[in-house]
Design a protein around this motif. Structure first.
Motif, short mmCIF file in Angstrom:
data_model
loop_
_atom_site.label_atom_id
_atom_site.label_comp_id
_atom_site.label_asym_id
_atom_site.label_seq_id
_atom_site.Cartn_x
_atom_site.Cartn_y
_atom_site.Cartn_z
N ILE A 132 1.01 -1.17 0.21
CA ILE A 132 0.05 0.10 0.21
C ILE A 132 0.78 1.19 0.26
CG2 ILE A 132 -1.71 1.33 1.34
CD1 ILE A 132 -2.72 -1.48 2.37
N THR A 133 1.05 1.82 -1.10
CA THR A 133 1.77 3.00 -1.55
C THR A 133 1.34 3.59 -2.55
OG1 THR A 133 4.30 3.64 -1.30
CG2 THR A 133 3.73 1.80 -2.71
N PHE A 134 2.19 4.59 -3.22
CA PHE A 134 1.60 5.50 -4.31
C PHE A 134 1.86 4.51 -5.61
CE2 PHE A 134 3.04 8.80 -7.68
CZ PHE A 134 1.78 9.19 -7.55
N PRO A 135 0.72 4.69 -6.17
CA PRO A 135 0.29 3.33 -7.25
C PRO A 135 0.96 3.70 -8.65
CG PRO A 135 -1.57 4.88 -6.99
CD PRO A 135 -0.60 5.28 -5.94
N ARG A 136 1.65 4.40 -8.49
CA ARG A 136 2.58 4.81 -9.90
C ARG A 136 3.93 4.07 -9.95
NH1 ARG A 136 -0.05 5.26 -13.80
NH2 ARG A 136 1.53 6.36 -14.99
N TYR A 137 4.15 3.73 -8.75
CA TYR A 137 5.55 2.89 -8.61
C TYR A 137 5.08 1.47 -9.36
CZ TYR A 137 6.52 5.94 -4.74
OH TYR A 137 6.84 7.10 -3.86
N SER A 138 4.13 0.95 -8.96
CA SER A 138 3.67 -0.32 -9.41
C SER A 138 3.31 -0.04 -11.18
CB SER A 138 2.35 -1.07 -8.69
OG SER A 138 1.77 -2.19 -9.36
N ALA A 139 2.38 0.81 -11.43
CA ALA A 139 2.15 0.84 -12.93
C ALA A 139 3.32 1.05 -13.90
CB ALA A 139 1.08 2.22 -13.08
N THR A 140 4.25 1.95 -13.42
CA THR A 140 5.41 2.10 -14.48
C THR A 140 6.28 0.81 -14.46
OG1 THR A 140 6.66 3.15 -12.56
CG2 THR A 140 5.56 4.66 -14.26
N SER A 141 6.44 0.17 -13.27
CA SER A 141 7.09 -1.34 -13.27
C SER A 141 6.53 -2.07 -14.19
CB SER A 141 7.33 -1.51 -11.74
OG SER A 141 7.96 -0.44 -11.02
N GLN A 142 5.06 -2.16 -13.86
CA GLN A 142 4.46 -3.21 -15.14
C GLN A 142 4.63 -2.93 -16.36
OE1 GLN A 142 0.81 -2.81 -12.53
NE2 GLN A 142 0.75 -4.89 -12.60
N MET A 143 4.54 -1.67 -16.83
CA MET A 143 4.67 -1.29 -18.04
C MET A 143 5.99 -1.50 -18.57
SD MET A 143 5.37 2.91 -19.18
CE MET A 143 6.52 2.93 -18.28
N MET A 144 7.07 -1.82 -17.72
CA MET A 144 8.27 -2.19 -18.11
C MET A 144 8.49 -3.70 -18.26
SD MET A 144 9.35 0.68 -19.52
CE MET A 144 10.87 0.08 -19.99
N GLY A 145 7.28 -4.30 -17.75
CA GLY A 145 7.53 -5.79 -17.78
C GLY A 145 8.07 -6.35 -16.66
N ALA A 146 8.36 -5.78 -15.63
CA ALA A 146 8.97 -6.00 -14.35
C ALA A 146 8.21 -7.17 -13.37
CB ALA A 146 9.22 -4.86 -13.32
N SER A 147 9.06 -8.01 -12.69
CA SER A 147 8.51 -8.88 -11.77
C SER A 147 8.55 -8.35 -10.36
CB SER A 147 9.50 -9.95 -11.99
OG SER A 147 9.06 -11.03 -10.66
N ILE A 148 7.25 -8.15 -9.91
CA ILE A 148 7.20 -7.04 -8.65
C ILE A 148 7.26 -8.07 -7.45
CG2 ILE A 148 5.74 -5.36 -7.80
CD1 ILE A 148 5.13 -4.60 -10.41
N LYS A 149 7.95 -7.46 -6.53
CA LYS A 149 8.04 -8.28 -5.17
C LYS A 149 7.25 -7.32 -4.27
CE LYS A 149 11.83 -11.34 -5.19
NZ LYS A 149 13.14 -11.67 -4.31
N ILE A 150 6.28 -7.63 -3.68
CA ILE A 150 5.21 -6.88 -2.69
C ILE A 150 5.85 -7.34 -1.17
CG2 ILE A 150 3.06 -6.30 -1.88
CD1 ILE A 150 3.74 -5.03 -4.76
N VAL A 151 6.03 -6.29 -0.62
CA VAL A 151 6.22 -6.32 1.06
C VAL A 151 5.22 -5.53 1.66
CG1 VAL A 151 7.83 -5.98 2.83
CG2 VAL A 151 8.90 -6.40 0.42
N PRO A 152 4.37 -6.50 2.32
CA PRO A 152 3.30 -5.73 3.17
C PRO A 152 3.64 -4.89 4.35
CG PRO A 152 2.88 -7.87 2.84
CD PRO A 152 4.27 -7.89 2.58
N LEU A 153 2.94 -3.66 4.47
CA LEU A 153 3.11 -3.07 5.35
C LEU A 153 3.15 -3.53 6.86
CD1 LEU A 153 1.09 0.36 4.37
CD2 LEU A 153 3.44 -0.04 3.99
N ARG A 154 3.96 -2.92 7.79
CA ARG A 154 3.87 -3.68 9.18
C ARG A 154 3.43 -2.48 10.03
NH1 ARG A 154 9.17 -6.04 11.90
NH2 ARG A 154 9.17 -7.60 10.39
N ASN A 155 2.35 -2.59 10.74
CA ASN A 155 1.71 -1.58 11.57
C ASN A 155 1.86 -0.35 10.77
OD1 ASN A 155 1.79 -3.28 13.74
ND2 ASN A 155 3.81 -2.95 14.14
#
Length: 363
Positions: A115-138
């Motif tokens: 859960i963070t700024f969504p443009r990080y994910s969108a631009t990474s996906q645009m380039m075909g990246a493999s995204i590792k998601i780390v859940p927030l803690r507290n």
């Protein structure tokens, strides 16, 4: 659609901004609407900006300085760095896009929070990246989790501090731990869009100093929030000159308008205006904390200009019912259950109107 396109775009949703005030007025027949959805500055901008814009308008028939020379010099002087370390862009959004295009290839690994700024994910996906998601803690970036997720194949780590939408921070000590742990081939994109509002003693206000040691770090800053220039779209990035020069190869010519350059150079050193904005922000968040406490609502203490809270009801329902009362805020996507929303801090009058409307909606 018969025209072929890159299939990496399939999972990317269209970005949905906060609803405009005029649109809500037309749709619902309202005379007064307050927008507390997009983390804008309720005090507008520095008085020096208006003067600079009027002067720059006289040259609006000409292309802007493609190098943003005067703006770069103002930024460099503010932080005591060389102009070669600075690259202004059309908001931080453009720089996030440029970073992805420069450093991320197909199947490259990137790491970010869930859960963070969504443009990080969108631009990474645009380039075909493999995204590792780390859940927030507290409700905060889990730096230990991010360190564990990074390996020799990680190209980029995206981090927002204070985080959007939670407003939470991690310390300078944690930042050092991260930089010491990741490979020098991994780029940390460290987004400080809300840093001016942060007052916690553990927050690394002096993050510029880390750039001297860590050449694999880019610092993103913006004039959209505390400086009130959201409508002019102006951000800037600070980093090692070699990184900046590499990104600059694919920057669009004349990407920062004549008016934006003039406004930015005028705004960035107006400490009196900035102090007024921060004081109002601090007053507003303390007021809303007290009201949320009275209402028994869970929330995250913020180091930004927005607060997330758990309405304990479906967030889209709360959002729409507030809309009918002329208050625009923003549902937060990603929580389970979907009961969290984000409210931007406005003027004290706007903050009171929000609380009044929220009480009516939740009763």
């Amino acid at each position: 659609m018969q025209v072929k396109y890159r299939k990496e775009l399939d999972p990317i949703p269209v970005y949905v901004p906060g609803k405009p005030i005029d649109e809500v007025k037309r749709e619902l027949g309202l005379n007064r609407v307050i927008k507390l959805a997009s983390n804008e500055n309720p005090f507008g901008f520095s008085p020096y900006v208006k003067e600079a814009l009027l002067k720059a308008m006289e040259e609006a028939n000409q292309y802007p300085d493609g190098n943003s020379t005067l703006l770069k010099e103002a930024i460099a002087q503010k932080y005591g760095i060389s102009v070669e370390m600075v690259l202004p862009t059309c908001g931080s959004d453009e720089m996030i896009d440029l970073i992805a295009k420069t450093f991320i290839g197909k199947d490259d690994e990137v790491v970010m929070a869930d859960i963070t700024f969504p443009r990080y994910s969108a631009t990474s996906q645009m380039m075909g990246a493999s995204i590792k998601i780390v859940p927030l803690r507290n409700l905060t970036n889990d730096i230990e989790g991010i360190i564990k997720a990074v390996n020799e194949n990680t190209r980029v780590v995206w981090l927002c501090n204070p985080n959007n939408p939670t407003g939470t921070i991690f310390s300078g000590r944690k930042l050092v731990e991260l930089m010491e742990a990741i490979p020098p081939t991994t780029l940390l994109v460290y987004d400080e869009a809300y840093s001016e509002f942060a007052s916690h003693p553990d927050y690394p206000k002096d993050s510029i100093k880390f750039l001297n040691k860590y050449k694999n770090m880019l610092l993103l800053k913006t004039l959209s929030k505390a400086y009130g220039l959201a409508g002019l779209r102006l951000g800037y990035t600070i980093g090692d000159p070699e990184l900046i020069s590499t990104i600059n190869k694919i920057r669009n010519p004349f990407n920062v308008t004549l008016l934006s350059q003039a406004a930015g150079a005028a705004a960035i050193n107006d400490e009196e205006f900035l102090a007024k904005v921060i004081a109002n922000n601090n007053e507003g968040k303390e007021y809303i904390y007290k009201e949320f406490d009275k209402m028994g609502l869970e929330y995250a203490k913020t180091e930004a200009n927005h607060i997330i809270f758990n309405a304990k009801k479906d967030n889209s329902t709360v959002f729409n019912n507030l809309l009918k009362r002329g208050v625009i805020i923003r549902p937060v996507v990603g929580f389970n259950p979907n009961t969290w929303l984000r409210v931007s801090l406005g003027t004290m009058e706007e903050n009171r109107e929000f609380i009044k409307a929220l009480k009516e909606v939740l009763k």
